[in-house]
Motif scaffolding. Structure first.
Motif, PDB file in Angstrom:
ATOM      1  N   GLN A 284      -6.973 -34.850 -25.871  1.00  0.00           N
ATOM      2  CA  GLN A 284      -7.017 -33.524 -26.488  1.00  0.00           C
ATOM      3  C   GLN A 284      -8.341 -33.308 -27.211  1.00  0.00           C
ATOM      4  O   GLN A 284      -8.902 -32.216 -27.162  1.00  0.00           O
ATOM      5  N   ALA A 285      -8.858 -34.358 -27.834  1.00  0.00           N
ATOM      6  CA  ALA A 285     -10.166 -34.242 -28.494  1.00  0.00           C
ATOM      7  C   ALA A 285     -11.257 -33.967 -27.452  1.00  0.00           C
ATOM      8  O   ALA A 285     -12.155 -33.151 -27.689  1.00  0.00           O
ATOM      9  N   LYS A 286     -11.167 -34.622 -26.296  1.00  0.00           N
ATOM     10  CA  LYS A 286     -12.139 -34.376 -25.222  1.00  0.00           C
ATOM     11  C   LYS A 286     -12.036 -32.939 -24.721  1.00  0.00           C
ATOM     12  O   LYS A 286     -13.045 -32.290 -24.457  1.00  0.00           O
ATOM     13  N   ILE A 287     -10.805 -32.447 -24.574  1.00  0.00           N
ATOM     14  CA  ILE A 287     -10.592 -31.070 -24.118  1.00  0.00           C
ATOM     15  C   ILE A 287     -11.197 -30.092 -25.114  1.00  0.00           C
ATOM     16  O   ILE A 287     -11.920 -29.167 -24.729  1.00  0.00           O
ATOM     17  N   ASN A 288     -10.916 -30.298 -26.393  1.00  0.00           N
ATOM     18  CA  ASN A 288     -11.447 -29.393 -27.423  1.00  0.00           C
ATOM     19  C   ASN A 288     -12.977 -29.373 -27.405  1.00  0.00           C
ATOM     20  O   ASN A 288     -13.596 -28.317 -27.490  1.00  0.00           O
ATOM     21  N   LYS A 289     -13.575 -30.548 -27.269  1.00  0.00           N
ATOM     22  CA  LYS A 289     -15.037 -30.652 -27.234  1.00  0.00           C
ATOM     23  C   LYS A 289     -15.596 -29.949 -26.004  1.00  0.00           C
ATOM     24  O   LYS A 289     -16.553 -29.178 -26.097  1.00  0.00           O
ATOM     25  N   ALA A 290     -14.976 -30.178 -24.847  1.00  0.00           N
ATOM     26  CA  ALA A 290     -15.445 -29.547 -23.608  1.00  0.00           C
ATOM     27  C   ALA A 290     -15.285 -28.034 -23.671  1.00  0.00           C
ATOM     28  O   ALA A 290     -16.146 -27.296 -23.186  1.00  0.00           O
ATOM     29  N   GLN A 291     -14.199 -27.558 -24.280  1.00  0.00           N
ATOM     30  CA  GLN A 291     -14.001 -26.110 -24.401  1.00  0.00           C
ATOM     31  C   GLN A 291     -15.066 -25.489 -25.305  1.00  0.00           C
ATOM     32  O   GLN A 291     -15.582 -24.411 -25.004  1.00  0.00           O
TER      33      GLN A 291
ATOM     34  N   GLN B 140     -18.086 -26.678 -25.765  1.00  0.00           N
ATOM     35  CA  GLN B 140     -19.346 -26.725 -25.018  1.00  0.00           C
ATOM     36  C   GLN B 140     -19.359 -25.682 -23.905  1.00  0.00           C
ATOM     37  O   GLN B 140     -20.397 -25.065 -23.647  1.00  0.00           O
ATOM     38  N   LEU B 141     -18.229 -25.474 -23.261  1.00  0.00           N
ATOM     39  CA  LEU B 141     -18.137 -24.453 -22.218  1.00  0.00           C
ATOM     40  C   LEU B 141     -18.397 -23.073 -22.823  1.00  0.00           C
ATOM     41  O   LEU B 141     -19.147 -22.272 -22.257  1.00  0.00           O
ATOM     42  N   GLY B 142     -17.817 -22.823 -23.967  1.00  0.00           N
ATOM     43  CA  GLY B 142     -18.051 -21.542 -24.638  1.00  0.00           C
ATOM     44  C   GLY B 142     -19.518 -21.348 -24.983  1.00  0.00           C
ATOM     45  O   GLY B 142     -20.089 -20.276 -24.771  1.00  0.00           O
ATOM     46  N   ALA B 143     -20.144 -22.401 -25.501  1.00  0.00           N
ATOM     47  CA  ALA B 143     -21.569 -22.320 -25.847  1.00  0.00           C
ATOM     48  C   ALA B 143     -22.423 -22.107 -24.600  1.00  0.00           C
ATOM     49  O   ALA B 143     -23.389 -21.338 -24.616  1.00  0.00           O
ATOM     50  N   LEU B 144     -22.046 -22.783 -23.511  1.00  0.00           N
ATOM     51  CA  LEU B 144     -22.788 -22.631 -22.254  1.00  0.00           C
ATOM     52  C   LEU B 144     -22.667 -21.200 -21.730  1.00  0.00           C
ATOM     53  O   LEU B 144     -23.664 -20.573 -21.382  1.00  0.00           O
ATOM     54  N   VAL B 145     -21.451 -20.684 -21.688  1.00  0.00           N
ATOM     55  CA  VAL B 145     -21.237 -19.318 -21.191  1.00  0.00           C
ATOM     56  C   VAL B 145     -21.996 -18.325 -22.064  1.00  0.00           C
ATOM     57  O   VAL B 145     -22.641 -17.407 -21.551  1.00  0.00           O
ATOM     58  N   TYR B 146     -21.956 -18.537 -23.361  1.00  0.00           N
ATOM     59  CA  TYR B 146     -22.679 -17.642 -24.267  1.00  0.00           C
ATOM     60  C   TYR B 146     -24.180 -17.683 -23.993  1.00  0.00           C
ATOM     61  O   TYR B 146     -24.830 -16.644 -23.876  1.00  0.00           O
ATOM     62  N   SER B 147     -24.733 -18.908 -23.877  1.00  0.00           N
ATOM     63  CA  SER B 147     -26.184 -18.998 -23.671  1.00  0.00           C
ATOM     64  C   SER B 147     -26.585 -18.437 -22.310  1.00  0.00           C
ATOM     65  O   SER B 147     -27.639 -17.814 -22.186  1.00  0.00           O
ATOM     66  N   LEU B 148     -25.756 -18.638 -21.292  1.00  0.00           N
ATOM     67  CA  LEU B 148     -26.053 -18.070 -19.981  1.00  0.00           C
ATOM     68  C   LEU B 148     -26.004 -16.543 -20.029  1.00  0.00           C
ATOM     69  O   LEU B 148     -26.888 -15.867 -19.506  1.00  0.00           O
TER      70      LEU B 148
ATOM     71  N   PRO C 144     -26.559 -34.041 -28.504  1.00  0.00           N
ATOM     72  CA  PRO C 144     -26.027 -35.398 -28.623  1.00  0.00           C
ATOM     73  C   PRO C 144     -24.584 -35.549 -28.146  1.00  0.00           C
ATOM     74  O   PRO C 144     -24.203 -36.590 -27.647  1.00  0.00           O
ATOM     75  N   ASP C 145     -23.777 -34.483 -28.259  1.00  0.00           N
ATOM     76  CA  ASP C 145     -22.374 -34.587 -27.854  1.00  0.00           C
ATOM     77  C   ASP C 145     -22.081 -33.895 -26.527  1.00  0.00           C
ATOM     78  O   ASP C 145     -20.935 -33.704 -26.159  1.00  0.00           O
ATOM     79  N   ALA C 146     -23.127 -33.546 -25.773  1.00  0.00           N
ATOM     80  CA  ALA C 146     -22.945 -32.850 -24.496  1.00  0.00           C
ATOM     81  C   ALA C 146     -22.261 -33.752 -23.477  1.00  0.00           C
ATOM     82  O   ALA C 146     -22.500 -34.954 -23.438  1.00  0.00           O
ATOM     83  N   LEU C 147     -21.410 -33.159 -22.672  1.00  0.00           N
ATOM     84  CA  LEU C 147     -20.738 -33.875 -21.594  1.00  0.00           C
ATOM     85  C   LEU C 147     -21.468 -33.702 -20.275  1.00  0.00           C
ATOM     86  O   LEU C 147     -21.343 -34.538 -19.384  1.00  0.00           O
ATOM     87  N   PHE C 148     -22.206 -32.562 -20.163  1.00  0.00           N
ATOM     88  CA  PHE C 148     -22.966 -32.264 -18.955  1.00  0.00           C
ATOM     89  C   PHE C 148     -24.346 -31.771 -19.357  1.00  0.00           C
ATOM     90  O   PHE C 148     -24.520 -31.214 -20.437  1.00  0.00           O
ATOM     91  N   CYS C 149     -25.310 -31.950 -18.493  1.00  0.00           N
ATOM     92  CA  CYS C 149     -26.649 -31.416 -18.717  1.00  0.00           C
ATOM     93  C   CYS C 149     -26.618 -29.920 -18.482  1.00  0.00           C
ATOM     94  O   CYS C 149     -26.094 -29.452 -17.461  1.00  0.00           O
ATOM     95  N   THR C 150     -27.192 -29.142 -19.400  1.00  0.00           N
ATOM     96  CA  THR C 150     -27.202 -27.687 -19.236  1.00  0.00           C
ATOM     97  C   THR C 150     -28.276 -27.226 -18.255  1.00  0.00           C
ATOM     98  O   THR C 150     -28.273 -26.071 -17.850  1.00  0.00           O
ATOM     99  N   LYS C 151     -29.170 -28.130 -17.861  1.00  0.00           N
ATOM    100  CA  LYS C 151     -30.210 -27.757 -16.911  1.00  0.00           C
ATOM    101  C   LYS C 151     -29.768 -28.021 -15.461  1.00  0.00           C
ATOM    102  O   LYS C 151     -29.818 -27.141 -14.624  1.00  0.00           O
TER     103      LYS C 151
END
Length: 163
Positions: free
Chosen positions: A43-50, A52-60, A151-158
């Motif tokens: 659940q902690a991994k899910i929360n972190k990924a969610q 990061q996904l939100g931040a990625l979608v926002y930045s895109l 530092p806590d990214a699960l995937f590279c944003t590039k």
């Protein structure tokens, strides 16, 4: 004397039976504890990924860019962890599953509250990141393309490589 021997044998047999029951119960509790700990970790991994996904979608969106393959990677990863949690919860009794859900439940922030106070989320301490590039401690880089990542990214944003 014969009654004493029978009594002794009966007591020994019952003692062995109770020891076996105790070992079985302890083993079951250990397995349930491990299952519950794995669910909490997932659940902690899910929360972190969610997040990061939100931040990625926002930045895109902010940069008028698209990277659907990277967004899909996050979604697939979240889905697979959620599926694993469903399988783990199936091993628990309904009461135990509810107990774990109550521990993992985070209060949902109302969008109006977030918009009124965008800094309401407590800051998370940054985990010490290892450098993959010599001479630059405290920074984390993608092993695939070399881009600097959070530092806590699960995937590279590039490039989308899993870290």
């Amino acid at each position: 004397m014969m009654d004493a021997e029978k009594w002794k044998d009966t007591i020994l047999a019952k003692s062995r039976e109770y020891v076996e029951i105790g070992v079985s119960v302890a083993s079951d509790l250990t397995e349930k504890g491990k299952t519950q700990a794995k669910i909490l970790s997932n659940q902690a991994k899910i929360n972190k990924a969610q997040r990061q996904l939100g931040a990625l979608v926002y930045s895109l969106a902010k940069g008028n860019e698209e990277n659907q393959p990277l967004v899909d990677k996050y979604i697939d990863m979240i889905d697979s962890i959620e599926q694993e949690n469903r399988q783990l919860k199936a091993k628990l009794t309904p009461a135990e599953a509810t107990e774990v859900e109550n521990v993992t439940a985070e209060p949902e922030a109302d969008l109006a509250d977030v918009m009124a106070d965008p800094v309401q989320d407590e800051a998370e301490p940054a985990a010490p990141a290892e450098s993959t590039q010599a001479g630059e401690p405290g920074r984390k880089y993608c092993p695939q393309c070399g881009a600097e990542v959070a530092p806590d990214a699960l995937f590279c944003t590039k490039c989308g490589a899993q870290l």
